[in-house]
Write an enzyme that holds these catalytic residues in place. Structure first.
Site, PDB file in Angstrom:
ATOM      1  N   ALA A  64      21.483 -26.777 -71.604  1.00  0.00           N
ATOM      2  CA  ALA A  64      20.499 -25.640 -71.346  1.00  0.00           C
ATOM      3  C   ALA A  64      19.315 -25.913 -71.942  1.00  0.00           C
ATOM      4  O   ALA A  64      19.339 -26.604 -73.072  1.00  0.00           O
ATOM      5  CB  ALA A  64      21.226 -24.411 -71.463  1.00  0.00           C
ATOM      6  N   GLY A 109      25.680 -28.947 -71.598  1.00  0.00           N
ATOM      7  CA  GLY A 109      25.914 -28.823 -70.178  1.00  0.00           C
ATOM      8  C   GLY A 109      25.749 -30.392 -69.261  1.00  0.00           C
ATOM      9  O   GLY A 109      26.476 -30.805 -68.311  1.00  0.00           O
ATOM     10  N   GLU A 112      29.243 -31.371 -69.782  1.00  0.00           N
ATOM     11  CA  GLU A 112      29.896 -30.572 -68.749  1.00  0.00           C
ATOM     12  C   GLU A 112      29.932 -31.132 -67.319  1.00  0.00           C
ATOM     13  O   GLU A 112      30.809 -31.027 -66.328  1.00  0.00           O
ATOM     14  CB  GLU A 112      29.762 -29.081 -68.721  1.00  0.00           C
ATOM     15  CG  GLU A 112      29.952 -28.338 -69.857  1.00  0.00           C
ATOM     16  CD  GLU A 112      29.512 -26.980 -70.161  1.00  0.00           C
ATOM     17  OE1 GLU A 112      30.343 -26.188 -70.390  1.00  0.00           O
ATOM     18  OE2 GLU A 112      28.308 -26.703 -70.288  1.00  0.00           O
ATOM     19  N   GLU A 132      27.872 -26.323 -78.334  1.00  0.00           N
ATOM     20  CA  GLU A 132      27.421 -24.858 -78.097  1.00  0.00           C
ATOM     21  C   GLU A 132      27.576 -23.921 -79.186  1.00  0.00           C
ATOM     22  O   GLU A 132      26.992 -22.914 -79.512  1.00  0.00           O
ATOM     23  CB  GLU A 132      27.969 -24.372 -76.709  1.00  0.00           C
ATOM     24  CG  GLU A 132      27.407 -24.675 -75.514  1.00  0.00           C
ATOM     25  CD  GLU A 132      28.023 -25.952 -74.801  1.00  0.00           C
ATOM     26  OE1 GLU A 132      27.613 -26.455 -73.920  1.00  0.00           O
ATOM     27  OE2 GLU A 132      28.632 -26.578 -75.748  1.00  0.00           O
TER      28      GLU A 132
END
Length: 257
Positions: A64, A109, A112, A132
């Site tokens: 992010a 991310g 991910e 995170e």
């Protein structure tokens, strides 16, 4: 446009994370665009395989955009959440096989997105991680659940709780990466794999992907039922008839689907 570019290569769709000046960090506008592109590709019957790649030399995606998020109110962050879920869900739920081409940093991310793919081709520069918890967050793009299912509980806990980074060799050992290639060649290797996939029956490939995805975490008996359903989906299809006819005629099949 808005950090995501869609390219076509025959029956292969390439979705490019295209914000290299920010190391392909996922902004609100980029998330909205990615969700829309994934929906477009998912609905395109001519797209038989997908490559998820990234622009620039340093990073696949660093997660992010925390600079954007630092200026956002709690209400704005909450409003952003559905857009991010739609972006990650768009990649995860593509009906076509997805091959991720990873180079450089694949953090948060970015990791991910790799976990959301069916195959991960990573070059020697690739670095994976779910950091995170180090900034007061929990992986929110599927990281906890995808790592649990793909890597197992111990390795998932290691990544999520420590936030540490894995180089290419450890990523291969963990199962985060499926193929290692020389630096700078991940995209071409991923496109090559996707082209091979695209030569096969699109009906059969999509059915096989559903069986693989839905079979994760269920009992063997339930998984075999899923496989039987996939077999029945294709056994009486036009693709099966064409495939067997082409085999007997010693020619390449011309898939009707």
């Amino acid at each position: 446009m808005d950090g995501v570019t869609l390219r076509r290569d025959g029956h292969v769709a390439e979705i490019v994370l295209d914000r290299p000046e920010a190391l392909n960090a996922l902004s609100t506008a980029m998330a909205r665009r990615l969700a829309a592109v994934c929906a477009e590709v998912a609905a395109d019957a001519s797209a038989r395989a997908v490559v998820l790649s990234a622009a620039g030399e340093k990073a696949f995606c660093v997660g992010a955009d925390l600079k954007e998020r630092n200026a956002m109110s709690d209400e704005e962050i909450l409003a952003q959440r559905p857009l991010f879920r739609a972006a990650f869900g768009g990649v995860l739920n593509l009906p076509q096989p997805v091959v991720a081409a990873v180079h450089g940093y694949a953090l948060g991310g970015g990791c991910e997105f790799a976990l959301s793919a069916d195959l991960v081709v990573a070059d020697e520069s690739a670095v994976f991680g779910l950091p995170e918890v180090g900034v007061g967050l929990v992986p929110g793009g599927g990281g906890t659940q995808l790592a649990l299912r793909k890597l197992g509980p111990g390795k998932a806990a290691d990544l999520v709780f420590t936030g540490r980074r894995l180089g290419i060799e450890e990523a291969l050992a963990y199962g985060l990466a499926d193929r290692k290639v020389p630096a700078g060649t991940a995209r071409e290797e991923a496109l090559g794999i996707a082209r091979v996939i695209a030569q096969n029956s699109p009906t059969a490939v999509r059915a096989a992907k559903r069986a693989l995805r839905l079979g994760a975490g269920v009992s063997l008996e339930a998984g075999l039922d899923l496989e039987d359903n996939a077999w029945r989906t294709v056994a009486f299809s036009a693709d099966r008839r064409e495939g067997i006819a082409a085999f007997n005629d010693k020619r390449k099949p011309n898939w009707p689907s």
